[in-house]
Design a protein around this motif. Structure first.
Motif, PDB file in Angstrom:
ATOM      1  N   CYS A   1     -28.231 -23.346  61.901  1.00 14.06           N
ATOM      2  CA  CYS A   1     -28.654 -24.874  60.920  1.00 14.06           C
ATOM      3  C   CYS A   1     -27.723 -25.891  61.252  1.00 14.06           C
ATOM      4  O   CYS A   1     -27.517 -27.073  61.428  1.00 14.06           O
ATOM      5  CB  CYS A   1     -29.219 -24.697  59.304  1.00 14.06           C
ATOM      6  SG  CYS A   1     -29.335 -25.901  58.735  1.00 14.06           S
ATOM      7  N   ALA A   2     -26.617 -25.294  60.959  1.00 13.74           N
ATOM      8  CA  ALA A   2     -24.975 -26.208  60.872  1.00 13.74           C
ATOM      9  C   ALA A   2     -24.859 -26.481  61.930  1.00 13.74           C
ATOM     10  O   ALA A   2     -24.122 -28.061  62.313  1.00 13.74           O
ATOM     11  CB  ALA A   2     -24.330 -25.004  60.283  1.00 13.74           C
ATOM     12  N   PHE A   3     -25.089 -25.818  62.942  1.00 10.82           N
ATOM     13  CA  PHE A   3     -24.823 -26.231  64.659  1.00 10.82           C
ATOM     14  C   PHE A   3     -25.333 -27.168  65.327  1.00 10.82           C
ATOM     15  O   PHE A   3     -24.958 -28.062  65.573  1.00 10.82           O
ATOM     16  CB  PHE A   3     -24.958 -25.001  65.714  1.00 10.82           C
ATOM     17  CG  PHE A   3     -23.944 -24.486  65.153  1.00 10.82           C
ATOM     18  CD1 PHE A   3     -22.998 -23.869  64.870  1.00 10.82           C
ATOM     19  CD2 PHE A   3     -24.166 -22.425  66.074  1.00 10.82           C
ATOM     20  CE1 PHE A   3     -21.918 -23.185  65.053  1.00 10.82           C
ATOM     21  CE2 PHE A   3     -23.399 -21.700  65.914  1.00 10.82           C
ATOM     22  CZ  PHE A   3     -21.994 -22.177  65.691  1.00 10.82           C
ATOM     23  N   ASP A   4     -26.769 -26.931  64.528  1.00 16.01           N
ATOM     24  CA  ASP A   4     -27.862 -28.641  64.734  1.00 16.01           C
ATOM     25  C   ASP A   4     -27.317 -29.557  64.655  1.00 16.01           C
ATOM     26  O   ASP A   4     -27.730 -30.593  64.939  1.00 16.01           O
ATOM     27  CB  ASP A   4     -29.639 -27.693  64.815  1.00 16.01           C
ATOM     28  CG  ASP A   4     -29.781 -26.812  65.678  1.00 16.01           C
ATOM     29  OD1 ASP A   4     -29.293 -26.320  67.037  1.00 16.01           O
ATOM     30  OD2 ASP A   4     -30.522 -26.225  65.082  1.00 16.01           O
ATOM     31  N   LEU A   5     -26.842 -29.101  62.754  1.00 15.06           N
ATOM     32  CA  LEU A   5     -27.414 -30.735  62.455  1.00 15.06           C
ATOM     33  C   LEU A   5     -25.908 -31.554  63.161  1.00 15.06           C
ATOM     34  O   LEU A   5     -25.698 -32.001  63.062  1.00 15.06           O
ATOM     35  CB  LEU A   5     -26.807 -30.789  60.597  1.00 15.06           C
ATOM     36  CG  LEU A   5     -27.584 -29.962  60.419  1.00 15.06           C
ATOM     37  CD1 LEU A   5     -27.507 -29.399  59.220  1.00 15.06           C
ATOM     38  CD2 LEU A   5     -28.743 -30.966  59.647  1.00 15.06           C
ATOM     39  N   HIS A   6     -24.354 -31.157  63.238  1.00 17.58           N
ATOM     40  CA  HIS A   6     -23.474 -31.356  63.788  1.00 17.58           C
ATOM     41  C   HIS A   6     -23.806 -31.939  65.096  1.00 17.58           C
ATOM     42  O   HIS A   6     -23.279 -32.704  65.261  1.00 17.58           O
ATOM     43  CB  HIS A   6     -22.670 -29.881  64.111  1.00 17.58           C
ATOM     44  CG  HIS A   6     -20.939 -30.312  64.743  1.00 17.58           C
ATOM     45  ND1 HIS A   6     -20.553 -30.359  66.211  1.00 17.58           N
ATOM     46  CD2 HIS A   6     -19.879 -31.471  64.460  1.00 17.58           C
ATOM     47  CE1 HIS A   6     -20.068 -31.268  66.824  1.00 17.58           C
ATOM     48  NE2 HIS A   6     -19.541 -31.768  65.028  1.00 17.58           N
ATOM     49  N   ASP A   7     -24.598 -31.017  65.968  1.00 16.52           N
ATOM     50  CA  ASP A   7     -24.806 -32.056  66.941  1.00 16.52           C
ATOM     51  C   ASP A   7     -25.871 -33.046  67.182  1.00 16.52           C
ATOM     52  O   ASP A   7     -25.983 -33.897  68.188  1.00 16.52           O
ATOM     53  CB  ASP A   7     -25.400 -30.849  68.103  1.00 16.52           C
ATOM     54  CG  ASP A   7     -24.928 -29.461  68.387  1.00 16.52           C
ATOM     55  OD1 ASP A   7     -23.702 -29.597  68.565  1.00 16.52           O
ATOM     56  OD2 ASP A   7     -25.219 -28.134  68.662  1.00 16.52           O
ATOM     57  N   ALA A   8     -26.223 -33.624  65.462  1.00 15.77           N
ATOM     58  CA  ALA A   8     -27.014 -33.818  65.819  1.00 15.77           C
ATOM     59  C   ALA A   8     -26.093 -35.200  64.894  1.00 15.77           C
ATOM     60  O   ALA A   8     -26.843 -36.688  64.956  1.00 15.77           O
ATOM     61  CB  ALA A   8     -27.726 -34.315  64.540  1.00 15.77           C
ATOM     62  N   GLY A   9     -25.062 -35.192  65.273  1.00 16.17           N
ATOM     63  CA  GLY A   9     -24.439 -36.780  64.825  1.00 16.17           C
ATOM     64  C   GLY A   9     -23.596 -36.391  63.440  1.00 16.17           C
ATOM     65  O   GLY A   9     -22.945 -37.151  62.567  1.00 16.17           O
ATOM     66  N   LEU A  10     -24.091 -35.183  62.119  1.00 16.24           N
ATOM     67  CA  LEU A  10     -23.748 -35.205  60.690  1.00 16.24           C
ATOM     68  C   LEU A  10     -22.707 -34.494  60.924  1.00 16.24           C
ATOM     69  O   LEU A  10     -22.085 -33.848  61.885  1.00 16.24           O
ATOM     70  CB  LEU A  10     -24.640 -34.515  60.703  1.00 16.24           C
ATOM     71  CG  LEU A  10     -26.520 -35.339  60.580  1.00 16.24           C
ATOM     72  CD1 LEU A  10     -27.380 -34.802  59.468  1.00 16.24           C
ATOM     73  CD2 LEU A  10     -26.481 -37.166  59.620  1.00 16.24           C
ATOM     74  N   LYS A  11     -21.853 -34.703  59.645  1.00 14.15           N
ATOM     75  CA  LYS A  11     -20.350 -34.223  59.406  1.00 14.15           C
ATOM     76  C   LYS A  11     -20.753 -33.398  58.442  1.00 14.15           C
ATOM     77  O   LYS A  11     -21.606 -32.651  56.876  1.00 14.15           O
ATOM     78  CB  LYS A  11     -19.685 -35.663  58.321  1.00 14.15           C
ATOM     79  CG  LYS A  11     -18.298 -34.929  58.295  1.00 14.15           C
ATOM     80  CD  LYS A  11     -16.902 -35.642  57.823  1.00 14.15           C
ATOM     81  CE  LYS A  11     -16.421 -34.986  57.028  1.00 14.15           C
ATOM     82  NZ  LYS A  11     -14.951 -36.138  56.221  1.00 14.15           N
ATOM     83  N   VAL A  12     -20.297 -31.903  58.829  1.00 15.06           N
ATOM     84  CA  VAL A  12     -21.167 -31.061  58.410  1.00 15.06           C
ATOM     85  C   VAL A  12     -20.150 -29.442  58.157  1.00 15.06           C
ATOM     86  O   VAL A  12     -19.596 -29.768  58.405  1.00 15.06           O
ATOM     87  CB  VAL A  12     -22.053 -29.927  59.611  1.00 15.06           C
ATOM     88  CG1 VAL A  12     -22.679 -28.128  58.445  1.00 15.06           C
ATOM     89  CG2 VAL A  12     -23.179 -30.905  59.943  1.00 15.06           C
ATOM     90  N   ALA A  13     -20.152 -28.737  56.373  1.00 13.88           N
ATOM     91  CA  ALA A  13     -19.236 -28.020  56.041  1.00 13.88           C
ATOM     92  C   ALA A  13     -20.162 -26.718  55.674  1.00 13.88           C
ATOM     93  O   ALA A  13     -21.832 -27.219  55.587  1.00 13.88           O
ATOM     94  CB  ALA A  13     -18.655 -28.622  54.392  1.00 13.88           C
ATOM     95  N   LEU A  14     -19.466 -25.516  56.915  1.00 12.94           N
ATOM     96  CA  LEU A  14     -20.453 -24.283  56.409  1.00 12.94           C
ATOM     97  C   LEU A  14     -19.741 -23.483  55.814  1.00 12.94           C
ATOM     98  O   LEU A  14     -18.239 -22.956  56.118  1.00 12.94           O
ATOM     99  CB  LEU A  14     -20.069 -24.011  58.074  1.00 12.94           C
ATOM    100  CG  LEU A  14     -21.414 -22.538  58.147  1.00 12.94           C
ATOM    101  CD1 LEU A  14     -22.259 -22.434  57.281  1.00 12.94           C
ATOM    102  CD2 LEU A  14     -21.100 -22.574  59.386  1.00 12.94           C
ATOM    103  N   LEU A  15     -19.980 -23.105  54.840  1.00 13.41           N
ATOM    104  CA  LEU A  15     -19.045 -22.252  54.064  1.00 13.41           C
ATOM    105  C   LEU A  15     -19.503 -20.707  54.206  1.00 13.41           C
ATOM    106  O   LEU A  15     -21.348 -20.195  53.715  1.00 13.41           O
ATOM    107  CB  LEU A  15     -19.310 -22.418  52.107  1.00 13.41           C
ATOM    108  CG  LEU A  15     -19.331 -24.381  51.623  1.00 13.41           C
ATOM    109  CD1 LEU A  15     -18.764 -24.685  50.884  1.00 13.41           C
ATOM    110  CD2 LEU A  15     -18.093 -24.951  52.582  1.00 13.41           C
TER     111      LEU A  15
END
Length: 514
Positions: free
Chosen positions: A27-41
């Protein structure tokens, strides 16, 4: 590993993903690849630590049915894939009679999930002619494994890449931060990470704990369905299968289907059988018998057993003479098989990947162990709640009130008996049981325990009582989503990881479009 320093927790993110198991990573990789700023905890570190802080500490009301929480989940990059079996299995169409989604809706997402896991989703091929004549069951579909089961290792370069989501380890989330009904981030002890959206991917139990804590802070925010209907799977073996043609066994052994992906054929009841006979969905497969029993008559298995006894300086149970006799009947086959087994074991130790044997050891003369993996229906009295005792962070422990019930235990035995009749009618083989019907019930009950497949408790659906909707958005709370087994309305016969990752990637695509 250039993971984000905790000082970066003060930043604001578009999305915060809680839990770095396979669903969280995907989920985090896909969201980052879509251009969103993502934090994975991730509450843990690079690897699980024995005796780790009790992230999912729990009181278990019926320990005979539920394994201890410290062995059913892992706080680490890659989550429980540090020790899972690696099976990729899609749901069957009949399973969606309880879901608000359809089989066709999830089909492309299973493919995307399999790409992430390095495996394959739907794999089918024609069974041996006799097994193709089964009427109430089929032997078409496989379970699959990829070459690398540990997602922390498989994706280590992506995890370590400078351009990616901000990944924080040893970052245990203790609550959800809100402004009224709107989520504003997550709490980590006395710190708060700010995010416009929060996605809980911390496994079935970890996710339910955070929701239950929110329910304690704001009574009535969720319906009484929260925590109810917690499910697992029944698994074990109560029979052997003696095929009419010994050569048919080869069609049920693990086989390489390309790309270092292995597949193994399963047998399943048809939808009509499940409906008409009122049984649970269930899968059966051939499994290796114990090499220590010389009654299998297999030269390679006896050679492996003799070699093991030699390495233990003769320590072990049982006479060696029958094993020697098995080897002498086929010495070349025994030597070849022993060399192959040694190579697979050495390769597994060097690479960390599971060995895949392409032959099966019989459990008795011309009879192979038959294993099963069966669905458990949701029961409202199987429930996860908060206990009165506290964990290491001063939060309430979970209380797990979970049992396997007579309904599914009896359905598993009934499914075996139906399969046995179908095999004989098709002249494909026969099932060999160790006891009568009552003894079969007792055997299934004795093996009926789970905890690894943490399903239900926050089921998705179209009704207002359901905790999440079909887009996995939590009802009554804005900007909070769940991608974990807790959203499953039913468990099916399939191992759940493929579907959990499929839902996570589907959710990432939905959020990226908003």
């Amino acid at each position: 590993m250039p993971l984000a320093p905790h000082s970066a927790l003060d930043s604001e993110f578009d999305v915060c993903v809680v839990g770095a198991g396979p669903a969280g990573l995907a989920c985090a990789f896909d969201l980052h690849d879509a251009g969103l700023k993502v934090a994975l905890l991730e509450a843990g570190g690079a690897n699980p630590i024995p005796g780790e802080p009790d992230v999912r500490a729990a009181e278990i009301a019926h320990p005979e049915f539920h394994d201890p929480v410290d062995i059913v989940a892992a706080s680490a990059l890659g989550g429980s894939t540090h020790w899972w079996g690696g099976r990729s299995v899609p749901f069957d169409p009949i399973d969606f009679r309880h879901w608000p989604l359809s089989y066709d809706e999830l089909l492309p997402w299973w493919d995307k999930a399999a790409d992430f896991l390095g495996s394959k989703s739907v794999s089918e091929s024609a069974p041996p002619p006799a097994f193709a004549k089964l009427e109430n069951f089929d032997a078409l579909r496989d379970e699959c494994w990829g070459p690398e089961l540990n997602m922390g290792r498989r994706w280590r370069q992506r995890i370590a890449a400078a351009d990616g989501p901000a990944i924080f380890t040893n970052a245990r989330v203790t609550g959800i931060a809100r402004d009224g009904a709107r989520v504003t981030g997550v709490r980590l002890g006395d710190r708060t990470l700010r995010a416009k959206k929060v996605i809980l991917t911390s496994g079935g139990l970890g996710t339910l704990k955070l929701l239950l804590l929110m329910q304690r802070e704001t009574p009535g925010v969720f319906s009484d369905a929260l925590g109810r209907g917690y499910m697992g799977h029944l698994t074990g073996s109560i029979s052997l299968l003696a095929p009419s043609d010994r050569a048919d066994v080869q069609a049920f052994t693990p086989r390489d289907i390309g790309g270092q992906i292995y597949a193994r054929r399963r047998m399943r009841p048809t939808p009509q059988t499940i409906t008409n006979e009122h049984i649970v969905n269930i899968a059966f497969w051939f499994e290796n018998g114990g090499a220590n029993n010389p009654e299998h008559g297999d030269a390679t298995a006896s050679a492996r057993y003799l070699a093991t006894r030699m390495m233990r300086f003769g320590r072990g149970e049982g006479a060696l003479g029958p094993h020697v006799a098995n080897v002498m009947r086929a010495p070349l086959s025994a030597a070849s098989g022993l060399a192959t087994a040694a190579y697979l074991l050495a390769a597994a130790r060097l690479t960390g990947r599971h060995p895949r044997h392409t032959r099966l050891t019989p459990a008795a003369a011309n009879a192979w162990r038959l294993d099963y993996h069966a669905e458990q229906p949701p029961h409202a009295d199987n429930r996860i709640s908060l206990a009165d005792t506290l964990d290491s962070a001063g939060l309430p422990k979970l209380k797990i009130d979970f049992r396997m019930q007579d309904e599914e235990i009896e359905a598993v035995v009934r499914a075996h008996e139906l399969l046995g009749a179908d095999l004989q009618h098709a002249n494909a083989g026969k099932l060999i049981f160790a006891g009568d019907h009552a003894e079969r019930i007792a055997s299934v009950r004795a093996a009926a325990r789970d905890g690894y497949h943490q399903l239900g408790g926050a089921a998705m659906g179209n009704d207002a009582a359901n905790i999440v909707d079909t887009n996995l958005a939590v009802r009554n709370v804005e900007n909070l989503y769940i991608a974990a087994g807790s959203v499953f309305p039913s468990g099916g016969q399939a191992n759940p990881t493929l579907t959990i990752v499929a839902l996570a990637r589907r959710l990432a695509a939905h959020i990226a479009r908003k």
